[in-house]
Structures are given as structure tokens and as C-alpha cells.
Motif scaffolding. Structure first.
Motif, mmCIF file in Angstrom:
data_model
loop_
_atom_site.group_PDB
_atom_site.id
_atom_site.type_symbol
_atom_site.label_atom_id
_atom_site.label_comp_id
_atom_site.label_asym_id
_atom_site.label_seq_id
_atom_site.Cartn_x
_atom_site.Cartn_y
_atom_site.Cartn_z
ATOM 1 N N UNK A 263 0.838 -1.193 0.000
ATOM 2 C CA UNK A 263 0.000 0.000 0.000
ATOM 3 C C UNK A 263 0.871 1.241 0.000
ATOM 4 N N UNK A 264 0.705 2.079 1.011
ATOM 5 C CA UNK A 264 1.521 3.294 1.124
ATOM 6 C C UNK A 264 2.693 3.108 2.077
ATOM 7 N N UNK A 310 7.150 7.922 10.651
ATOM 8 C CA UNK A 310 5.852 8.392 10.164
ATOM 9 C C UNK A 310 6.015 9.374 8.996
ATOM 10 N N UNK A 311 5.153 9.187 7.969
ATOM 11 C CA UNK A 311 5.117 10.132 6.866
ATOM 12 C C UNK A 311 6.285 10.050 5.910
ATOM 13 N N UNK A 312 7.058 8.947 5.953
ATOM 14 C CA UNK A 312 8.207 8.814 5.060
ATOM 15 C C UNK A 312 7.969 7.759 3.981
ATOM 16 N N UNK A 313 6.713 7.294 3.856
ATOM 17 C CA UNK A 313 6.403 6.269 2.871
ATOM 18 C C UNK A 313 5.886 6.855 1.577
ATOM 19 N N UNK A 322 1.189 10.945 3.371
ATOM 20 C CA UNK A 322 2.037 9.833 2.953
ATOM 21 C C UNK A 322 1.962 8.726 3.981
ATOM 22 N N UNK A 323 2.317 7.522 3.536
ATOM 23 C CA UNK A 323 2.391 6.402 4.454
ATOM 24 C C UNK A 323 3.669 6.446 5.277
ATOM 25 N N UNK A 324 4.034 5.315 5.868
ATOM 26 C CA UNK A 324 5.187 5.260 6.766
ATOM 27 C C UNK A 324 6.330 4.466 6.151
ATOM 28 N N UNK A 325 7.513 4.696 6.704
ATOM 29 C CA UNK A 325 8.693 3.905 6.375
ATOM 30 C C UNK A 325 8.999 3.024 7.580
ATOM 31 N N UNK A 326 9.033 1.708 7.347
ATOM 32 C CA UNK A 326 9.306 0.760 8.424
ATOM 33 C C UNK A 326 10.657 0.104 8.146
ATOM 34 N N UNK A 327 11.573 0.238 9.110
ATOM 35 C CA UNK A 327 12.917 -0.316 8.973
ATOM 36 C C UNK A 327 13.053 -1.523 9.899
#
Length: 373
Positions: A263-264, A310-313, A322-327
């Protein structure tokens, strides 16, 4: 006077029974009353003929509609039922009302004239960065386009199509078969309602020619695998001036070397040193927007831990935010140590009490208890 038994009663079914129920009941009764199983029994033979007649009627949607409307009178060919001619005309009207939608039905939804052109599909690959930013690009397609010489009419310039003399421009002709009114496409104009006596030399009366077109496609930010972009009226041209179909651009996002997408949300794996995992620190991940995103590593981070920015996807398609970036963190154990590093680690191990590794200590304590038990 002959007694006429209701077809539904003969087949022992309800009037609203579906096709499968009708067929199943008929097979059961046919086996029961078949002459081969009831040798010499006139009643069984008569019953077998009656249920066969009932099945032949009810299995046919058109005959069944006629029977539901008029009963046995629908099949008398003008005998009884208050006058053959009136019965026939009445049934013709109801048949047209019921089945006109499927057979053209004259002015009630029948389609006459040239048909709309076909839709076309074009597959396009884009990168994750392009899906993030959006882009405008050109595509080249081979399509049937409206003939410029005759403006898509199919007729030689200065002339025009005329109403078909066979169907009078309706595109359909009717014929009576028994008590049915059968409507089919006109054989002279092939259902178009018009004929061209002097066709265009460029398109030979089709109203369209093969062309290569270059079209601009605007891809919005946030598109995903399988997203469709429609270019209205850029598909195949319709014959003889009919509307053109649409061109659908199917997008395929190329697999990225760093990010996976749901998704995002963007997912990335990040290996870190065991010292950073132990003491804490900070790493930087380059995003598809070109920016470096700082990810703080808490002290004591374990492998498999997910840290969310948050907000880096990816952007929300046709929306805001924006979606999220998960590391996902992977702690890397050093494979090559200098003598000094090994010495320091030995000193560290000598000071360990077990509290530094609660999971390891807890696991082996359970093992000891299990063995002792």
C-alpha cells in the motif's frame, strides 16, 4: 373434453423452480414411468408422454414464458382460447415485452447503427521513484483511427450514407415463426440501418484506417502495481463515425533493490553493528523522494525489531499525506576482529553477570529446569 394437467403438477415441481430442479425431477419421473420398465402398462406410457411434453415446454425459457402467460392455449395454434388470431397477437405482444430486451426489441433498447470501438490495453513499467513522484510520458500505439478523408463516415466526400431499403433504417427485420416473433439483424445493412453506395476510397467504407499515434500519459503520484490510467476515446475508432473506445494503461512497478511496498507503507532491512545495537545510535536511509531519513536506534535494539518513521512512505493516491517507512533491524555479528578488539571483548565477557542478556539467561534457566524435572 380432454382434461389438461398442469405441466408443473406433472413434473411435481413448484412454478418458480429453477432449471436444475426441472431437469432433476424430469429424470426421476422418466425413469419411473419409462415404457421399458412398465411393459404393457398403458397408464405408464401415457404418463411418460405427458411428462416428456411438460419437460420439453418448461426447459425452454421462451416456451415456459408462453405457458406461464397463456397456459395450454399458447400451443393450440389458434384453436380455443377465445379466437386463434387474437391469441396469437396477444402472445406476440407479451413475447416481445419479455424477450425484446435480449433480441433487440425495436426501439426498446435495441442497438442499431455502427458500434463503439474496442478498448485497448497498454502495459507500462515504471520505477518506484516514478511511482512516488508521478510522471508524464509519451506512448506510441497502433490503432484504428477515424479516416481523415471522409471524417469517419465511410462515404466518399460529397456523398452520404442512406437508410437501408430492406429494414427502413431500423437495422433489424422481423419474421413470425409459429406464435413467436423473431427479430434479427438486417442482412442487407448488417444491423447498421444505413448503406453506403459510394464508399470512401481511403478507408473502403469502413470509416477508419490504421494509424500510429503518440499519446501523452500523466501518471499521478502514489500509483501502485496494477493501477490503470484511462485515456478516454483513444482506443479503436468505431466504424462509420461511431465513438471510439478507450485506451487503458496498466502500470507495473519494477522491483526495488531496497524497498518493499504494501500500500503506502515502505519496508526496508537495515543491518547495524552489534555496538550500535548495544549502545544506540542513528542510521540514515535514502527514500524514494531522494531525501535521507534519520532513524534513531535505541540502546539494546534486537534483531527483527521494526522502527517506524511516520510520513516517510508512499504518497496517498489522489489524496493527501504519505504512508510510513518501516525499517527492520538486523544486528550483524562481527566476523573479523583485530587482537585489540578481541582483547576488549574478552574483558567485557569477564564482567558479564547475565543481566546484560535477559533472554539468553532466561532460556538456559528454563532448559536446566526442564532437564532437572
Amino acid at each position: 373434453m380432454t382434461t389438461e394437467v398442469d405441466f408443473y403438477e406433472l413434473l411435481e415441481i413448484e412454478r418458480g423452480a429453477d432449471d436444475a430442479t426441472i431437469k432433476s425431477s424430469y429424470r426421476k419421473l422418466a425413469m419411473k414411468y419409462h415404457p421399458d420398465k412398465n411393459s404393457g402398462c398403458k397408464d405408464s406410457e401415457g404418463r411418460f408422454k405427458a411428462i416428456s411434453e411438460a419437460y420439453e415446454c418448461l426447459k425452454d425459457p421462451q416456451k415456459r414464458a408462453a405457458y406461464d402467460r397463456f397456459g395450454h392455449a399458447a400451443f393450440r395454434n389458434g384453436q380455443g382460447g377465445g379466437g386463434g388470431g387474437q391469441d396469437f397477437n396477444a402472445f406476440s405482444d407479451i413475447f416481445e415485452n419479455i424477450f425484446g430486451e435480449f433480441m433487440g426489441g425495436g426501439q426498446r433498447g435495441g442497438q442499431r447503427g455502427p458500434r463503439r470501438g474496442a478498448d485497448l490495453r497498454y502495459d507500462m513499467e515504471i520505477t518506484l521513484e516514478e511511482a512516488f513522484q508521478g510522471k508524464s510520458t509519451d506512448v506510441t500505439v497502433d490503432v484504428s483511427a477515424a479516416c481523415d478523408t471522409c471524417s469517419g463516415s465511410g462515404a466518399k466526400p460529397g456523398t452520404s450514407a442512406k437508410n437501408c431499403s430492406t429494414c427502413g433504417g431500423a437495422g433489424k427485420v422481423r419474421a413470425q415463426q409459429g406464435f413467436f416473433v423473431v427479430e434479427r439483424a438486417c442482412p442487407s445493412c448488417h444491423g447498421q440501418g444505413q448503406v453506403i453506395s459510394d464508399p470512401c476510397n481511403a478507408c473502403h467504407g469502413e470509416g477508419r484506417v490504421e494509424k500510429t499515434k503518440t499519446l501523452t500519459v500523466n501518471i499521478p503520484p502514489g500509483v501502485d502495481e496494477g493501477t490503470r490510467v484511462r485515456l478516454t476515446g483513444e482506443g479503436e475508432a468505431g466504424a462509420r463515425g461511431a465513438p471510439a473506445g478507450d485506451l487503458y494503461i496498466f502500470l507495473h512497478v519494477v522491483r526495488h533493490s531496497i524497498f518493499e511496498r504494501e500500500g503506502t507503507t515502505l519496508f526496508a532491512r537495515a543491518p547495524i553493528s552489534f555496538t550500535t545495537a548495544s549502545l544506540g545510535g542513528e542510521i540514515h536511509i535514502p527514500g524514494p523522494d531522494g531525501d535521507l531519513h534519520s532513524i534513531k536506534i535505541p540502546a539494546g535494539t534486537q534483531s527483527g525489531r521494526e522502527l517506524r518513521q511516520r510520513g516517510a512512505g508512499m504518497p496517498v493516491l489522489q489524496g493527501r499525506g504519505r504512508g510510513d517507512l518501516v525499517v527492520r533491524i538486523e544486528v550483524e555479528t562481527p566476523t573479523s576482529l583485530t587482537s585489540r578488539q578481541r582483547e576488549l571483548l574478552e574483558q567485557f565477557r569477564a564482567t558479564e553477570t547475565g543481566k546484560e542478556h535477559p533472554q539468553t539467561t532466561g532460556f538456559f534457566n528454563k532448559m536446566k529446569k526442564a532437564v532437572a524435572g
